[in-house]
Motif scaffolding. Structure first.
Motif, PDB file in Angstrom:
ATOM      1  N   ARG A 254     -21.006  -6.417  -7.681  1.00 12.25           N
ATOM      2  CA  ARG A 254     -20.443  -7.077  -6.505  1.00 12.25           C
ATOM      3  C   ARG A 254     -18.944  -7.319  -6.673  1.00 12.25           C
ATOM      4  O   ARG A 254     -18.159  -7.154  -5.732  1.00 12.25           O
ATOM      5  CB  ARG A 254     -21.172  -8.400  -6.250  1.00 12.25           C
ATOM      6  N   VAL A 255     -18.552  -7.735  -7.866  1.00 16.85           N
ATOM      7  CA  VAL A 255     -17.128  -7.941  -8.112  1.00 16.85           C
ATOM      8  C   VAL A 255     -16.368  -6.626  -8.006  1.00 16.85           C
ATOM      9  O   VAL A 255     -15.270  -6.564  -7.418  1.00 16.85           O
ATOM     10  CB  VAL A 255     -16.919  -8.590  -9.499  1.00 16.85           C
ATOM     11  N   GLN A 256     -16.940  -5.554  -8.552  1.00 22.24           N
ATOM     12  CA  GLN A 256     -16.298  -4.251  -8.442  1.00 22.24           C
ATOM     13  C   GLN A 256     -16.172  -3.818  -6.990  1.00 22.24           C
ATOM     14  O   GLN A 256     -15.139  -3.272  -6.570  1.00 22.24           O
ATOM     15  CB  GLN A 256     -17.095  -3.218  -9.238  1.00 22.24           C
ATOM     16  N   TYR A 257     -17.242  -4.092  -6.210  1.00 14.19           N
ATOM     17  CA  TYR A 257     -17.196  -3.746  -4.784  1.00 14.19           C
ATOM     18  C   TYR A 257     -16.112  -4.550  -4.074  1.00 14.19           C
ATOM     19  O   TYR A 257     -15.337  -4.014  -3.272  1.00 14.19           O
ATOM     20  CB  TYR A 257     -18.556  -4.020  -4.150  1.00 14.19           C
ATOM     21  N   ALA A 258     -16.056  -5.861  -4.389  1.00 16.10           N
ATOM     22  CA  ALA A 258     -15.065  -6.716  -3.744  1.00 16.10           C
ATOM     23  C   ALA A 258     -13.650  -6.290  -4.108  1.00 16.10           C
ATOM     24  O   ALA A 258     -12.755  -6.234  -3.254  1.00 16.10           O
ATOM     25  CB  ALA A 258     -15.295  -8.165  -4.133  1.00 16.10           C
ATOM     26  N   LEU A 259     -13.441  -5.988  -5.391  1.00 14.70           N
ATOM     27  CA  LEU A 259     -12.111  -5.573  -5.814  1.00 14.70           C
ATOM     28  C   LEU A 259     -11.729  -4.221  -5.204  1.00 14.70           C
ATOM     29  O   LEU A 259     -10.563  -3.992  -4.855  1.00 14.70           O
ATOM     30  CB  LEU A 259     -12.047  -5.502  -7.337  1.00 14.70           C
ATOM     31  N   ALA A 260     -12.728  -3.341  -5.067  1.00 19.90           N
ATOM     32  CA  ALA A 260     -12.430  -2.038  -4.474  1.00 19.90           C
ATOM     33  C   ALA A 260     -12.025  -2.163  -3.008  1.00 19.90           C
ATOM     34  O   ALA A 260     -11.161  -1.414  -2.521  1.00 19.90           O
ATOM     35  CB  ALA A 260     -13.647  -1.125  -4.602  1.00 19.90           C
ATOM     36  N   SER A 261     -12.656  -3.107  -2.293  1.00 17.66           N
ATOM     37  CA  SER A 261     -12.353  -3.252  -0.871  1.00 17.66           C
ATOM     38  C   SER A 261     -11.150  -4.158  -0.617  1.00 17.66           C
ATOM     39  O   SER A 261     -10.359  -3.921   0.299  1.00 17.66           O
ATOM     40  CB  SER A 261     -13.581  -3.803  -0.131  1.00 17.66           C
ATOM     41  N   ALA A 262     -11.041  -5.234  -1.426  1.00 14.35           N
ATOM     42  CA  ALA A 262      -9.974  -6.205  -1.179  1.00 14.35           C
ATOM     43  C   ALA A 262      -8.774  -5.998  -2.092  1.00 14.35           C
ATOM     44  O   ALA A 262      -7.676  -6.502  -1.788  1.00 14.35           O
ATOM     45  CB  ALA A 262     -10.508  -7.623  -1.386  1.00 14.35           C
ATOM     46  N   GLY A 263      -8.969  -5.285  -3.179  1.00 17.26           N
ATOM     47  CA  GLY A 263      -7.894  -5.141  -4.146  1.00 17.26           C
ATOM     48  C   GLY A 263      -6.620  -4.538  -3.580  1.00 17.26           C
ATOM     49  O   GLY A 263      -5.522  -5.087  -3.789  1.00 17.26           O
ATOM     50  N   PRO A 264      -6.690  -3.417  -2.855  1.00 18.56           N
ATOM     51  CA  PRO A 264      -5.452  -2.823  -2.334  1.00 18.56           C
ATOM     52  C   PRO A 264      -4.664  -3.756  -1.417  1.00 18.56           C
ATOM     53  O   PRO A 264      -3.431  -3.835  -1.507  1.00 18.56           O
ATOM     54  CB  PRO A 264      -5.962  -1.594  -1.572  1.00 18.56           C
ATOM     55  N   VAL A 265      -5.394  -4.482  -0.551  1.00 21.69           N
ATOM     56  CA  VAL A 265      -4.711  -5.394   0.364  1.00 21.69           C
ATOM     57  C   VAL A 265      -4.031  -6.516  -0.405  1.00 21.69           C
ATOM     58  O   VAL A 265      -2.881  -6.884  -0.146  1.00 21.69           O
ATOM     59  CB  VAL A 265      -5.702  -5.961   1.394  1.00 21.69           C
ATOM     60  N   LEU A 266      -4.767  -7.104  -1.361  1.00 17.19           N
ATOM     61  CA  LEU A 266      -4.186  -8.196  -2.147  1.00 17.19           C
ATOM     62  C   LEU A 266      -3.017  -7.698  -2.996  1.00 17.19           C
ATOM     63  O   LEU A 266      -2.032  -8.428  -3.199  1.00 17.19           O
ATOM     64  CB  LEU A 266      -5.266  -8.814  -3.038  1.00 17.19           C
ATOM     65  N   ALA A 267      -3.113  -6.487  -3.488  1.00 16.28           N
ATOM     66  CA  ALA A 267      -2.012  -5.925  -4.282  1.00 16.28           C
ATOM     67  C   ALA A 267      -0.765  -5.754  -3.420  1.00 16.28           C
ATOM     68  O   ALA A 267       0.361  -6.060  -3.861  1.00 16.28           O
ATOM     69  CB  ALA A 267      -2.433  -4.591  -4.893  1.00 16.28           C
ATOM     70  N   ARG A 268      -0.932  -5.285  -2.184  1.00 19.35           N
ATOM     71  CA  ARG A 268       0.215  -5.151  -1.289  1.00 19.35           C
ATOM     72  C   ARG A 268       0.803  -6.515  -0.965  1.00 19.35           C
ATOM     73  O   ARG A 268       2.026  -6.675  -0.841  1.00 19.35           O
ATOM     74  CB  ARG A 268      -0.210  -4.447   0.003  1.00 19.35           C
ATOM     75  N   THR A 269      -0.074  -7.528  -0.820  1.00 19.35           N
ATOM     76  CA  THR A 269       0.405  -8.880  -0.528  1.00 19.35           C
ATOM     77  C   THR A 269       1.269  -9.405  -1.662  1.00 19.35           C
ATOM     78  O   THR A 269       2.332 -10.009  -1.444  1.00 19.35           O
ATOM     79  CB  THR A 269      -0.783  -9.819  -0.301  1.00 19.35           C
ATOM     80  N   VAL A 270       0.790  -9.195  -2.903  1.00 17.25           N
ATOM     81  CA  VAL A 270       1.568  -9.644  -4.058  1.00 17.25           C
ATOM     82  C   VAL A 270       2.875  -8.870  -4.152  1.00 17.25           C
ATOM     83  O   VAL A 270       3.952  -9.438  -4.419  1.00 17.25           O
ATOM     84  CB  VAL A 270       0.730  -9.486  -5.344  1.00 17.25           C
TER      85      VAL A 270
ATOM     86  N   ALA B  60       4.593  -7.532  -1.817  1.00 17.20           N
ATOM     87  CA  ALA B  60       5.517  -7.910  -0.737  1.00 17.20           C
ATOM     88  C   ALA B  60       5.923  -9.369  -0.810  1.00 17.20           C
ATOM     89  O   ALA B  60       6.637  -9.845   0.081  1.00 17.20           O
ATOM     90  CB  ALA B  60       4.873  -7.608   0.620  1.00 17.20           C
ATOM     91  N   HIS B  61       5.479 -10.080  -1.833  1.00 20.04           N
ATOM     92  CA  HIS B  61       5.793 -11.496  -2.008  1.00 20.04           C
ATOM     93  C   HIS B  61       5.410 -12.318  -0.776  1.00 20.04           C
ATOM     94  O   HIS B  61       6.089 -13.284  -0.410  1.00 20.04           O
ATOM     95  CB  HIS B  61       7.280 -11.690  -2.318  1.00 20.04           C
ATOM     96  N   GLY B  62       4.317 -11.926  -0.143  1.00 16.76           N
ATOM     97  CA  GLY B  62       3.801 -12.690   0.991  1.00 16.76           C
ATOM     98  C   GLY B  62       4.481 -12.393   2.304  1.00 16.76           C
ATOM     99  O   GLY B  62       4.091 -12.964   3.336  1.00 16.76           O
ATOM    100  N   ARG B  63       5.465 -11.500   2.321  1.00 16.25           N
ATOM    101  CA  ARG B  63       6.154 -11.165   3.579  1.00 16.25           C
ATOM    102  C   ARG B  63       5.390 -10.035   4.251  1.00 16.25           C
ATOM    103  O   ARG B  63       5.590  -8.848   3.981  1.00 16.25           O
ATOM    104  CB  ARG B  63       7.602 -10.771   3.291  1.00 16.25           C
TER     105      ARG B  63
ATOM    106  N   ARG C   3      -1.276  -9.683   7.477  1.00 11.74           N
ATOM    107  CA  ARG C   3      -1.714 -11.032   7.111  1.00 11.74           C
ATOM    108  C   ARG C   3      -3.196 -11.227   7.425  1.00 11.74           C
ATOM    109  O   ARG C   3      -3.945 -11.815   6.653  1.00 11.74           O
ATOM    110  CB  ARG C   3      -0.851 -12.057   7.852  1.00 11.74           C
ATOM    111  N   GLN C   4      -3.628 -10.719   8.576  1.00  9.27           N
ATOM    112  CA  GLN C   4      -5.050 -10.822   8.934  1.00  9.27           C
ATOM    113  C   GLN C   4      -5.912  -9.998   7.966  1.00  9.27           C
ATOM    114  O   GLN C   4      -6.980 -10.445   7.542  1.00  9.27           O
ATOM    115  CB  GLN C   4      -5.268 -10.344  10.367  1.00  9.27           C
ATOM    116  N   ASP C   5      -5.429  -8.818   7.604  1.00  7.24           N
ATOM    117  CA  ASP C   5      -6.179  -8.000   6.634  1.00  7.24           C
ATOM    118  C   ASP C   5      -6.283  -8.716   5.286  1.00  7.24           C
ATOM    119  O   ASP C   5      -7.323  -8.654   4.624  1.00  7.24           O
ATOM    120  CB  ASP C   5      -5.480  -6.653   6.448  1.00  7.24           C
ATOM    121  N   ALA C   6      -5.212  -9.403   4.901  1.00  5.83           N
ATOM    122  CA  ALA C   6      -5.244 -10.133   3.633  1.00  5.83           C
ATOM    123  C   ALA C   6      -6.254 -11.280   3.689  1.00  5.83           C
ATOM    124  O   ALA C   6      -6.987 -11.520   2.719  1.00  5.83           O
ATOM    125  CB  ALA C   6      -3.853 -10.667   3.305  1.00  5.83           C
TER     126      ALA C   6
END
Length: 337
Positions: free
Chosen positions: A194-210, A212-215, A221-224
């Motif tokens: 489940r963690v691998q699935y979550a990271l696979a789906s949410a990881g790219p978005v969270l990585a882009r957020t980090v 971009a320093h939240g900008r 923002r909704q995707d994050a």
């Protein structure tokens, strides 16, 4: 192991029976009724061998009807032996063979899980030998040994049954521990997946957020937020989620509602078929939910498997008017009808 122990006990019983029968025919004085003595010996051998070997559906436990026959034989054999001898010869070594022999019969009945029959056989021996020889003479000629054999046999049977019970109990505990360990391994593997699935789906978005320093744009923002929610659901939701539930939660969040999932082991004791039914029902409930905040909780409860609460106002948790959705999914399928 039970078969080997029973084989040793059978060999000992038959061996003692043959010994006393051989002692009985070693006449130092001619009986006045030799055929009666021989009949007593043959009756004893038949009774003891049958008591040892008779089979029953219960396994080791001897049939009650045969126990009654053994008691009758324990009364008949001393009478036949003493009736075949003159009173003067009844204390001869070959003439008192029945004292030890019937003691063996008593022990055999006790070992075959008929302790009452065994003690009745021993009581019959005490009465008959005392009547023909006198109590103190009978004690000197082997009655004490027969009584001690019966006591030891009774204690051994009690200790053996206790040991078998304790062994079975420990084996049951070991099976339960092994089963629990296997379940924990499966759950750990499931959580990793489940963690691998979550990271696979949410990881790219969270990585882009980090990065971009939240900008972020409004869409990013909704995707994050959606990715963060999926990650929390996978970590907290455990067995509550399937594709239908995930899709329903996503649609609720897209409508602007906040969804919180808590899995506290409410589905752990249920079979997989019932779990699938609960997940499908949860997805249906979420599809029609209209609340600002939705809390999904699977607590350990005797009746409720999953509770869904939707709040429509900004009141605190004690404000009943703010509860816009209340749905309980029972543990048992029958209770849902």
């Amino acid at each position: 192991m039970n078969r080997s122990v029973r084989g040793v006990a059978t060999a000992l019983a038959v061996g003692f029976a043959i010994y006393f029968a051989a002692r009985a025919i070693w006449w130092t004085v001619q009986p006045i009724a030799p055929l009666l003595m021989v009949a007593a010996i043959l009756l004893y051998l038949a009774i003891v061998v049958t008591t040892v070997l008779i089979e029953t559906p219960d396994g080791l436990r001897m049939p009650l009807w045969w126990g009654v026959i053994a008691v009758a034989a324990s009364l008949a054999i001393p009478f036949m032996v003493n009736a075949s001898l003159m009173p003067l010869h009844r204390t001869a070594p070959f003439a008192t063979w029945y004292i030890g022999a019937i003691g063996v019969l008593s022990v055999t009945c006790i070992v075959r899980r008929r302790p009452v029959i065994g003690w009745v056989v021993l009581a019959a021996l005490v009465i008959s030998s005392s009547a023909y020889l006198g109590l103190f003479v009978a004690l000197e000629l082997g009655l004490v040994g027969s009584i001690m054999w019966a006591v030891v046999a009774q204690l051994l049977v009690l200790f053996w049954d206790r040991a078998v019970h304790d062994t079975e109990h420990l084996a049951g505990i070991q099976r339960a521990v092994s089963s629990w360990h296997a379940i924990q391994l499966v759950r750990q593997r499931e959580r990793r997946l489940r963690v691998q699935y979550a990271l696979a789906s949410a990881g790219p978005v969270l990585a882009r957020t980090v990065a971009a320093h939240g900008r972020l744009t409004d869409e990013e923002r909704q995707d994050a937020r959606m990715a963060e929610g999926r990650l929390r659901d996978e970590l907290r939701g455990a067995s509550l989620l399937n594709d239908a539930v995930r899709g329903a939660i996503r649609e609720v969040r897209l409508r602007g509602s906040a969804v919180t999932v808590f899995d506290e082991g409410g589905l752990d004791e249920l079979d997989e078929e019932r779990r699938d039914q609960i997940r499908d029902e949860l997805a249906d409930v979420l599809a029609s939910a209209d609340a600002e905040r939705i809390i999904i909780r699977a607590a350990r409860d005797a009746h409720a498997a999953v509770t869904v609460v939707g709040r429509t106002g900004a009141g605190d948790s004690s404000d009943e008017d703010a509860v816009g959705l209340w749905h309980v999914i029972p543990r048992e399928a029958d209770a849902a009808k």
